[in-house]
Design a protein around this motif. Structure first.
Motif, mmCIF file in Angstrom:
data_model
loop_
_atom_site.group_PDB
_atom_site.id
_atom_site.type_symbol
_atom_site.label_atom_id
_atom_site.label_comp_id
_atom_site.label_asym_id
_atom_site.label_seq_id
_atom_site.Cartn_x
_atom_site.Cartn_y
_atom_site.Cartn_z
ATOM 1 N N LEU A 1 0.838 -1.189 0.000
ATOM 2 C CA LEU A 1 0.000 0.000 0.000
ATOM 3 C C LEU A 1 0.878 1.245 0.000
ATOM 4 C CD1 LEU A 1 -2.642 -0.982 2.715
ATOM 5 C CD2 LEU A 1 -2.594 -1.557 0.277
ATOM 6 N N SER A 2 0.368 2.274 -0.641
ATOM 7 C CA SER A 2 1.068 3.561 -0.676
ATOM 8 C C SER A 2 0.122 4.656 -0.230
ATOM 9 C CB SER A 2 1.559 3.869 -2.098
ATOM 10 O OG SER A 2 2.447 2.890 -2.563
ATOM 11 N N CYS A 3 0.694 5.706 0.307
ATOM 12 C CA CYS A 3 -0.101 6.861 0.741
ATOM 13 C C CYS A 3 0.716 8.111 0.468
ATOM 14 C CB CYS A 3 -0.432 6.753 2.214
ATOM 15 S SG CYS A 3 -1.254 8.216 2.894
ATOM 16 N N ALA A 4 0.108 9.033 -0.245
ATOM 17 C CA ALA A 4 0.803 10.256 -0.613
ATOM 18 C C ALA A 4 0.048 11.456 -0.061
ATOM 19 C CB ALA A 4 0.918 10.360 -2.135
ATOM 20 N N PRO A 5 0.530 12.033 1.004
ATOM 21 C CA PRO A 5 -0.108 13.228 1.550
ATOM 22 C C PRO A 5 0.187 14.455 0.695
ATOM 23 C CG PRO A 5 1.264 12.126 3.179
ATOM 24 C CD PRO A 5 1.625 11.570 1.842
ATOM 25 N N SER A 6 -0.701 15.417 0.753
ATOM 26 C CA SER A 6 -0.466 16.684 0.068
ATOM 27 C C SER A 6 -1.008 17.806 0.923
ATOM 28 C CB SER A 6 -1.151 16.705 -1.301
ATOM 29 O OG SER A 6 -2.546 16.593 -1.160
ATOM 30 N N GLY A 7 -0.439 18.985 0.760
ATOM 31 C CA GLY A 7 -0.972 20.140 1.459
ATOM 32 C C GLY A 7 -0.023 20.758 2.455
ATOM 33 N N ARG A 8 0.865 19.968 3.036
ATOM 34 C CA ARG A 8 1.860 20.513 3.955
ATOM 35 C C ARG A 8 3.140 19.707 3.813
ATOM 36 N NH1 ARG A 8 0.084 22.162 9.982
ATOM 37 N NH2 ARG A 8 2.352 22.197 10.070
ATOM 38 N N THR A 9 4.156 20.150 4.477
ATOM 39 C CA THR A 9 5.436 19.463 4.412
ATOM 40 C C THR A 9 5.317 18.066 4.996
ATOM 41 O OG1 THR A 9 6.576 21.577 4.640
ATOM 42 C CG2 THR A 9 7.860 19.585 5.046
ATOM 43 N N PHE A 10 5.671 17.068 4.203
ATOM 44 C CA PHE A 10 5.505 15.675 4.592
ATOM 45 C C PHE A 10 6.246 15.355 5.876
ATOM 46 C CE2 PHE A 10 4.410 11.442 4.136
ATOM 47 C CZ PHE A 10 5.498 10.592 3.977
ATOM 48 N N THR A 11 7.410 15.922 6.034
ATOM 49 C CA THR A 11 8.204 15.599 7.214
ATOM 50 C C THR A 11 7.684 16.270 8.487
ATOM 51 O OG1 THR A 11 9.751 17.335 6.542
ATOM 52 C CG2 THR A 11 10.332 15.064 5.983
ATOM 53 N N ASP A 12 6.606 17.017 8.390
ATOM 54 C CA ASP A 12 5.948 17.519 9.598
ATOM 55 C C ASP A 12 5.218 16.408 10.331
ATOM 56 O OD1 ASP A 12 4.861 20.783 8.345
ATOM 57 O OD2 ASP A 12 6.775 20.099 9.169
ATOM 58 N N TYR A 13 4.961 15.294 9.638
ATOM 59 C CA TYR A 13 4.002 14.314 10.146
ATOM 60 C C TYR A 13 4.594 12.957 10.470
ATOM 61 C CZ TYR A 13 0.617 17.650 8.495
ATOM 62 O OH TYR A 13 -0.107 18.795 8.307
ATOM 63 N N ASN A 14 4.123 12.424 11.584
ATOM 64 C CA ASN A 14 4.235 11.003 11.835
ATOM 65 C C ASN A 14 3.076 10.341 11.115
ATOM 66 O OD1 ASN A 14 6.413 11.237 13.909
ATOM 67 N ND2 ASN A 14 4.811 12.407 14.957
ATOM 68 N N MET A 15 3.318 9.179 10.531
ATOM 69 C CA MET A 15 2.330 8.532 9.681
ATOM 70 C C MET A 15 1.968 7.149 10.214
ATOM 71 S SD MET A 15 1.935 10.813 7.329
ATOM 72 C CE MET A 15 0.955 9.865 6.174
ATOM 73 N N ALA A 16 0.770 6.719 9.920
ATOM 74 C CA ALA A 16 0.329 5.407 10.389
ATOM 75 C C ALA A 16 -0.651 4.788 9.417
ATOM 76 C CB ALA A 16 -0.315 5.532 11.772
ATOM 77 N N TRP A 17 -0.814 3.494 9.577
ATOM 78 C CA TRP A 17 -1.856 2.729 8.908
ATOM 79 C C TRP A 17 -2.750 2.109 9.970
ATOM 80 C CZ3 TRP A 17 -2.512 2.764 3.692
ATOM 81 C CH2 TRP A 17 -1.439 3.202 2.908
#
Length: 124
Positions: free
Chosen positions: A20-36
């Motif tokens: 699975l892939s997830c591509a965030p948009s709208g802010r700097t990606f490295t601002d976020y911790n990510m989860a599934w």
């Protein structure tokens, strides 16, 4: 505002693999911790895996540990979930999520942004 778009779900036989892939948009990606997270019919949404903003640490649910791997490519603004040795009980809608906070990464309430989900179907 952050938008998350998942892809990569589908139908696979038990024992098979999906990514699975997830591509965030709208802010700097490295601002976020990510989860599934995932949600099966009639069940609550449950934590699957999380990764810190730098990719330096990852957490897994016991049910998927040693079978699933979460990773991120900050240059491509993408987070992945590699799922191997899939079981029928892994069948669910999988959701990508993003959080500024680095605390309680196993808790759904920590995550402010959610994708629409992608279906993973595992046949026996």
């Amino acid at each position: 505002q952050v938008q998350l778009v998942e892809s990569g779900g589908g139908l696979v036989q038990a024992g098979g693999s999906l990514r699975l892939s997830c591509a965030p948009s709208g802010r700097t990606f490295t601002d976020y911790n990510m989860a599934w997270f995932r949600q099966a019919p009639g069940k609550d949404r449950e934590f699957v895996a999380a990764i810190t903003w730098s990719g330096g640490a990852a957490l897994y649910a016991d049910a998927v540990k040693d079978r699933f791997t979460i990773s991120r490519d900050n240059a491509k603004n993408t987070v992945y979930l590699q799922m191997n040795s899939l079981k029928v009980e892994d069948m669910a809608v999988y959701y990508c999520s993003a959080a500024i906070s680095g605390y309680r990464l196993r808790d759904a309430g920590t995550y402010k942004y959610w994708g629409q989900g992608t279906q993973v179907t595992v046949s026996s």
